[in-house]
Scaffold this motif. Sequence first.
Motif, PDB file in Angstrom:
ATOM      1  N   ALA A   1     -11.548  -1.894 -19.671  1.00  0.00           N
ATOM      2  CA  ALA A   1     -10.399  -0.932 -19.068  1.00  0.00           C
ATOM      3  C   ALA A   1     -10.549   0.334 -19.464  1.00  0.00           C
ATOM      4  O   ALA A   1     -10.219   1.311 -18.583  1.00  0.00           O
ATOM      5  CB  ALA A   1      -9.146  -1.592 -19.484  1.00  0.00           C
ATOM      6  N   ASP A   2     -11.001   0.721 -20.838  1.00  0.00           N
ATOM      7  CA  ASP A   2     -10.952   2.166 -21.374  1.00  0.00           C
ATOM      8  C   ASP A   2     -12.298   2.757 -21.218  1.00  0.00           C
ATOM      9  O   ASP A   2     -12.362   4.049 -21.368  1.00  0.00           O
ATOM     10  CB  ASP A   2     -10.361   2.044 -22.721  1.00  0.00           C
ATOM     11  N   ASP A   3     -13.366   1.861 -21.181  1.00  0.00           N
ATOM     12  CA  ASP A   3     -14.857   2.412 -21.270  1.00  0.00           C
ATOM     13  C   ASP A   3     -15.448   2.415 -20.095  1.00  0.00           C
ATOM     14  O   ASP A   3     -16.126   3.342 -19.303  1.00  0.00           O
ATOM     15  CB  ASP A   3     -15.375   1.929 -22.544  1.00  0.00           C
ATOM     16  N   LEU A   4     -15.610   1.083 -19.419  1.00  0.00           N
ATOM     17  CA  LEU A   4     -16.367   0.924 -18.173  1.00  0.00           C
ATOM     18  C   LEU A   4     -15.944   1.402 -16.898  1.00  0.00           C
ATOM     19  O   LEU A   4     -16.608   2.098 -16.252  1.00  0.00           O
ATOM     20  CB  LEU A   4     -16.449  -0.719 -17.900  1.00  0.00           C
ATOM     21  N   VAL A   5     -14.525   1.263 -16.782  1.00  0.00           N
ATOM     22  CA  VAL A   5     -13.896   1.866 -15.495  1.00  0.00           C
ATOM     23  C   VAL A   5     -13.871   3.160 -15.512  1.00  0.00           C
ATOM     24  O   VAL A   5     -14.365   3.883 -14.678  1.00  0.00           O
ATOM     25  CB  VAL A   5     -12.292   1.185 -15.399  1.00  0.00           C
ATOM     26  N   PRO A   6     -13.474   3.891 -16.691  1.00  0.00           N
ATOM     27  CA  PRO A   6     -13.503   5.659 -16.532  1.00  0.00           C
ATOM     28  C   PRO A   6     -15.031   6.176 -16.464  1.00  0.00           C
ATOM     29  O   PRO A   6     -15.090   6.967 -15.716  1.00  0.00           O
ATOM     30  CB  PRO A   6     -12.908   5.969 -18.053  1.00  0.00           C
ATOM     31  N   TYR A   7     -15.963   5.269 -16.829  1.00  0.00           N
ATOM     32  CA  TYR A   7     -17.333   5.730 -16.964  1.00  0.00           C
ATOM     33  C   TYR A   7     -17.815   5.625 -15.506  1.00  0.00           C
ATOM     34  O   TYR A   7     -18.560   6.576 -15.191  1.00  0.00           O
ATOM     35  CB  TYR A   7     -18.130   5.119 -17.987  1.00  0.00           C
ATOM     36  N   LEU A   8     -17.439   4.540 -14.860  1.00  0.00           N
ATOM     37  CA  LEU A   8     -17.977   4.556 -13.367  1.00  0.00           C
ATOM     38  C   LEU A   8     -17.238   5.286 -12.499  1.00  0.00           C
ATOM     39  O   LEU A   8     -17.876   5.978 -11.752  1.00  0.00           O
ATOM     40  CB  LEU A   8     -17.518   2.903 -12.909  1.00  0.00           C
ATOM     41  N   GLN A   9     -16.105   5.742 -12.769  1.00  0.00           N
ATOM     42  CA  GLN A   9     -15.189   6.686 -12.066  1.00  0.00           C
ATOM     43  C   GLN A   9     -16.002   8.079 -12.304  1.00  0.00           C
ATOM     44  O   GLN A   9     -15.952   8.744 -11.305  1.00  0.00           O
ATOM     45  CB  GLN A   9     -13.791   6.738 -12.476  1.00  0.00           C
ATOM     46  N   LYS A  10     -16.271   8.446 -13.591  1.00  0.00           N
ATOM     47  CA  LYS A  10     -16.957   9.621 -13.917  1.00  0.00           C
ATOM     48  C   LYS A  10     -18.460   9.726 -13.194  1.00  0.00           C
ATOM     49  O   LYS A  10     -18.612  10.750 -12.732  1.00  0.00           O
ATOM     50  CB  LYS A  10     -17.140   9.755 -15.383  1.00  0.00           C
ATOM     51  N   SER A  11     -18.863   8.651 -13.180  1.00  0.00           N
ATOM     52  CA  SER A  11     -20.321   8.717 -12.432  1.00  0.00           C
ATOM     53  C   SER A  11     -20.021   8.798 -10.752  1.00  0.00           C
ATOM     54  O   SER A  11     -21.143   9.496 -10.283  1.00  0.00           O
ATOM     55  CB  SER A  11     -21.056   7.270 -12.780  1.00  0.00           C
ATOM     56  N   ILE A  12     -19.197   7.992 -10.457  1.00  0.00           N
ATOM     57  CA  ILE A  12     -18.769   8.546  -9.024  1.00  0.00           C
ATOM     58  C   ILE A  12     -18.739  10.006  -8.493  1.00  0.00           C
ATOM     59  O   ILE A  12     -19.337  10.537  -7.797  1.00  0.00           O
ATOM     60  CB  ILE A  12     -17.584   7.596  -8.476  1.00  0.00           C
ATOM     61  N   HIS A  13     -17.939  10.711  -9.411  1.00  0.00           N
ATOM     62  CA  HIS A  13     -17.497  11.832  -9.403  1.00  0.00           C
ATOM     63  C   HIS A  13     -18.789  12.946  -9.485  1.00  0.00           C
ATOM     64  O   HIS A  13     -18.774  14.240  -9.005  1.00  0.00           O
ATOM     65  CB  HIS A  13     -16.404  12.520 -10.365  1.00  0.00           C
ATOM     66  N   ILE A  14     -19.558  12.688 -10.276  1.00  0.00           N
ATOM     67  CA  ILE A  14     -20.978  13.338 -10.471  1.00  0.00           C
ATOM     68  C   ILE A  14     -21.595  13.317  -9.215  1.00  0.00           C
ATOM     69  O   ILE A  14     -22.250  14.273  -8.479  1.00  0.00           O
ATOM     70  CB  ILE A  14     -21.715  12.677 -11.629  1.00  0.00           C
ATOM     71  N   ILE A  15     -21.664  12.093  -8.528  1.00  0.00           N
ATOM     72  CA  ILE A  15     -22.398  11.941  -7.343  1.00  0.00           C
ATOM     73  C   ILE A  15     -21.677  12.633  -6.125  1.00  0.00           C
ATOM     74  O   ILE A  15     -21.933  13.272  -5.165  1.00  0.00           O
ATOM     75  CB  ILE A  15     -22.810  10.654  -6.749  1.00  0.00           C
ATOM     76  N   PHE A  16     -20.318  12.228  -5.932  1.00  0.00           N
ATOM     77  CA  PHE A  16     -19.440  12.928  -5.278  1.00  0.00           C
ATOM     78  C   PHE A  16     -18.375  13.717  -5.880  1.00  0.00           C
ATOM     79  O   PHE A  16     -17.180  13.361  -6.144  1.00  0.00           O
ATOM     80  CB  PHE A  16     -18.780  11.646  -4.333  1.00  0.00           C
TER      81      PHE A  16
END
Length: 556
Positions: free
Chosen positions: A477-492
Amino acid sequence: MDSERAKLLNLLYPDEYPAEWDYNVQLDEYLTKLGSYKVDDLIKEPTRLRDEKSAVHDQTQELALTNYKVFIETADCSRDLFTQFKEIDGKVNKVLSCLPEFEKKCHEFNESTSGINHLRKLNSLTLTRNAQLLEILEMPQLMSSFINDELYEDALELAGYVRKLYNQHPDIPIFKSILDDVNQAWLLMLHKLLSQLSHDLNLPKCLQIVSHLRQMEVFTESELRLKFLHARDLFLQNCLTAIPNEDVNHHITKTIDVTRVNLFNIVTQYKATFNDDEHSPLASIRNSNINQNVIFYSWINKKISEFLKTLETDLSRGVNSVESILGQSMYFGLSFSKVGCDFRSLMIPIFTGCILRYFQDSVKKSLVSFEKNIEKFTLINKNHPNVPWKNKTEDHMQPPDSLLEFYPLAEYLNNILNALNELRVCAPISIIDDIVNSLEDSLIFISKSILILYTQEKQAFTPNSKDAFTRLCMCFADDLVPYLQKSIHIIFPPGNIAAKLGITVQTLQNENISFFDKNKIVEHIGHLLPTKIEPEIHLEENIVEKKQEDSKKSEL
């Protein structure tokens, strides 16, 4: 004189005298001589005549005695002559009786020989005109030679001459035969010209062939356009068929190049060959009910549709580099904007669908791998890990180290990062919602899997296992989900998306555009998380500000 002669003869011969004496010249001479005699001479004349007659008689007897043999022979000869003359007279009568039939036969023979004589004159005339006749008879052969040597101008002139010759002499059979042979060669030339259009041609050669077809006057303008496009389409199809289909990357790359080059050449040839200008001379003779442009643009639309279908089929088979195919295809569409056929917008759904499908397939594979790993994973008898917990590094792109404790999550993240790296090279903004939804669904699936794991093993949990499960939930909840969110915002980047949509970043977050619905993701394991867990999702502006602050601190 004649009357006196007649009187004299009547006096001399009161009874009668032979009629032939009237035409005896010697008698006339003798009478003239008597007229010159004197009386004494006239008195003596009878005596003299008797004496002379007696002397002639004696001489005749002596002559007969002396030449009796001759007289006998003469008599025999006379008799023979008489007999022969009699035979001749009979034969002459017979000939005279046959003369009418002979005359008839002669007339018939004359009539029959007159035709022969006419034919003889014709043969003589034919012999004298042998060279000219030979030239006429060799016209079909000459026509075939022109066609085989591709001397189409000469062939057209010869065909026109033969037709003109036949129109002048339609009653002569040989001209009809020559015209039939030339027409057969004419059809052969038509087939050969159409066949040449289906091969690789440069523009001058193409213009020349169409010019010959126009001069033949076999097709109307619309039919000629259709024949031209059909032949050139056959050439294009042959080029595309020759491309090997085993390697999909080679096939799609080669298909784009071959279609772009050859289709552009065909369009250029068509534009140069058929003038669609409304003010052109050809426009005045066109049928106002026929729109010539429809023929071309219907054909080019069909070719583009076929290319898009091939593109979609090959992309569905899987290619190594979508971005290179996209670049080639967009260049293809851009080049056709010069001829009013820019079809780049038609390729956007194909590529976006392909990119999304590739990404979704990668996510599905990641979930399959995660499902296999989670089945083997257990928290029973799990001790405290030898990995740093919540290790904060300066590299914001570094995945959380806490994932190293839970290898199913770590492998899932690696697979997702590989999919995002492939997406990053060619990431259309239009599929952001589908990308986020796909990842969100996968995260929900993981959340459910964690809950299932808890349900299966909670009876055997030790204090260490329970702490490990809590760390698993917090790591997710605190590491994987936020990191994937950040990765998406790097691409978009949200700023770019907001600029495109004309809204603010806060509105994006409120509408969950490019943002995960974390409450929905952790809904199944929310009761298993420690209280007051409010994960902070950094927006792009916060990340940029933090980077700027970090860079200023490093400078100080």
